[in-house]
Each structure stands twice: as C-alpha cells, then as structure tokens.
Design an enzyme around this catalytic site. Structure first.
Site, PDB file in Angstrom:
ATOM      1  CG  ASP A   1      -2.648  -3.109  -1.570  1.00  0.00           C
ATOM      2  OD1 ASP A   1      -1.309  -3.759  -2.187  1.00  0.00           O
ATOM      3  OD2 ASP A   1      -2.616  -2.319  -1.822  1.00  0.00           O
TER       4      ASP A   1
ATOM      5  CG  HIS B   1      -1.261  -0.730  -5.052  1.00  0.00           C
ATOM      6  ND1 HIS B   1      -1.900  -1.832  -4.416  1.00  0.00           N
ATOM      7  CD2 HIS B   1      -1.286  -1.275  -6.353  1.00  0.00           C
ATOM      8  CE1 HIS B   1      -1.910  -2.616  -5.055  1.00  0.00           C
ATOM      9  NE2 HIS B   1      -1.517  -2.831  -6.659  1.00  0.00           N
TER      10      HIS B   1
END
Length: 348
Positions: free
Chosen positions: A184, A211
C-alpha cells in the site's frame, strides 16, 4: 551488466526501506553482519518465487529456507546458483515444515491462493485462513521467537488468526507479529509521485488502517515532498491506492494478481525487520500490528523496528478533515475483519 542489475535492485530496496541517511549508507554492508535465517512459506507460488529471489539478493540473509507443499526443491535449486551470501534449502510437504522453520529469525508467509475474478471474500478467507492457522501452529512449535511477516490475504483477518494461534500455544509476543502492508505504501508513493511530478525515490507517504479496500488510508496530507494537489486529486489517489490490487487483477485479465509488486514490498519489509534485529537505528515502516493507536486491537501505522521486533508503535500525526472522516468510516469494516479472524481461530 548482471552486477549492475543486482546493485540496482539492492539499492532500490535499501532506499525504499530506509528512513535515515545512516540506514541508507549501511543498508547492504555485509561486513560483520550476524547470521540470520529467513524462511519463506509458500515459496513456490506467484509471490513466493520472486520473493525468494529478492531475499537471495539480500546479504543480511545467511540462510534462506524455502517451503511449500510442492515445487520448492526446483525453486531452491534455481536461486541457489546466484552468487550471493545465503545458503538456500528447499522443503516440500508438511512433513518437512519443521525443518524449514527451525532456527528462523524471520518467517515470511505469502502462502495461500490469490484473489481470482468471481471469488468472494468468504471464499478467499476460508482457504487462506486454514492455511495460515496450520502454518502458525508450526511456527509456534519450531521457531516461536521469529519475527512473522504475514502476507497471506486477507491480512486484516490472518494477523488476528496468527495472534490467537500463538496465544493458544503460549508463544504470543505482539512485538513479533506483523501484517505486511508495505505494498500500500509502495503504491501510494508511486501514484503520488506521478500526480505531483516529483522524484519517486524521494517520496514518503504513510499508510494507515488495514490492508484491503476502504480500510487502506494513505495520509497524503503528510506526504513529502509537499505538492499542491487538489481535494479531488487526493480523493482519486486514495481510491487508486485502495483499489490497486483490483487494478492488477483486471489488467491480468483474471489470470493473476499483484505478485511481483507484492514480492518487492515483502522484501522491503523483511529487510527492515533484519536491520532492526541487527541493531540499525531509526528503522521505521508502516505495518499492521497489535496497537492502541485507535480503539481497534490491530491497526496499521508507522512502527519503529528493533532487536525485539516492534520497538514503538508511532502515532498517526496530524490528519486532514478528509482523512479524519475516512478513518472513522473504515473502522467498522476493519473491526469486522478482525473479529472474523479471531472467531475462525477459536473454532475447533
């Protein structure tokens, strides 16, 4: 040419996983480096193979143990021919899992199935949760003090599953369990650099939350170098970061997921863990860990790494109004995923 390629890869990993000039300078010095064993569980898979390659290039690794249910001896033979420091061993089949794990300092878990078109979250969860539960049971037995880097999705649930398994075994140490959310951060840096027209190597963007989808919250208000981006740009960058995995799945026409970029991100985070274990100061990465930064039991934020794993879970820092609002809206989704993982782990 090959030497220059290896140096370029090593330099990129060192640059991405460093938060200080000192760390960058020392990133890949192998002088007087301690012996460190790294185990990759799921090493014959789409993430596991490139991750094995990248870990073989890391001179902080002295022993590289590659495990999967099948195919691992071939992967191990292949990467073992690379002229770098680590000795490589391949293990296939559950009967060899203990041997693969014994003495490991860091265990990286990319095992499981990737997301495929038409696959529901429950489908993905049920398969990967069972795999993670089994692997963590073995970790608790054979290398209870290892730093565990969880890549297997859904990370929002698999990290709580691992925690519950370790608690049952009496080996749980919250400082040694990490959900790898580095992809990310990698995506946020790349997308921000493109929109802001700045050198991506100089970009830093913290990413907090979880996530998966809306639980991913890049803090572009804290991004450096600063850029004068509109609110619309920030919202678009946030959504693209959240949907990065889907973007890759669709681009591969359903024939794969984000394997190469995930392997790169996993290698960055593992390298940071190794530096922390070796006493390198000021190693800071974002990770999904047990946390009291919010009311949620697990949360991704900046973490200072050290000889015991997590040395400090850092605060969120100042948030924009948009980020404050988005943070509150992601909490129910993230809490649901955490509770789902805990419930699964405690089923017989």
């Amino acid at each position: 040419m090959r030497t220059s390629i290896v140096r370029s890869v090593q330099s990129a990993i060192a640059r991405s996983s460093s938060s200080s000039t000192y760390v960058r300078a020392r990133a890949y010095s192998s002088d007087s480096v301690p012996e460190r064993k790294v185990a990759v569980l799921g090493a014959a898979g789409g993430i596991g193979q490139p991750l094995a390659l990248l870990m073989k290039l890391n001179p902080l690794v002295s022993k590289l143990s590659l495990y999967d249910i099948a195919g691992t001896p071939g992967v191990a033979a292949d990467v073992s021919h690379i002229n770098t420091r680590s000795e490589v061993s391949g293990y296939a089949g559950e009967e060899h899992l203990g041997k693969a794990l014994e003495g490991a300092d860091v265990v990286i878990i990319p095992a499981g199935v990737p997301r495929k078109p038409g696959m529901t979250r429950d489908d993905l969860f049920n398969i990967n949760a069972g795999i993670v539960k089994s692997l963590c049971t073995a970790i608790a037995k054979y290398c209870p003090h290892a730093l565990v880097n969880m890549i297997s999705n859904p990370v929002n649930s698999t990290v709580p599953i691992a925690a519950e398994v370790f608690k049952k075994a009496g080996t749980y140490d919250e400082k040694r369990l990490f959900g790898v959310t580095t992809l990310d951060v990698v995506r946020a840096k790349t997308f921000y650099a493109g929109k802001a027209n700045v050198n991506v190597a100089e970009v830093n963007v913290p990413v907090i939350g979880g996530h998966a989808g809306i639980t991913i919250l890049p803090l572009f208000s804290q991004a450096t170098p600063k850029a004068n981006l509109s609110d619309e740009d920030i919202k678009a960058l946030t959504k693209r970061t959240q949907d990065g995995g889907t973007e890759v799945v669709e681009a591969k026409a359903g024939k794969g997921s984000a394997t190469l970029s995930m392997a790169y991100a996993g290698a960055i985070f593992a390298d940071a863990c190794l530096k922390g274990l070796n006493g390198v100061p000021d190693v800071v990465e974002c990770s999904y860990v047990q946390s009291n930064v919010t009311e949620l039991p697990f949360f991704a934020s900046k973490v200072r790494l050290g000889k015991n794993g997590v040395e400090e879970v850092l605060g969120l820092g100042p948030l924009s109004d948009y980020e404050k609002e988005t943070l509150e809206s992601l909490k129910p989704e993230l809490l649901s995923s955490i509770e789902k993982g805990i419930k699964f782990a405690n089923q017989s």
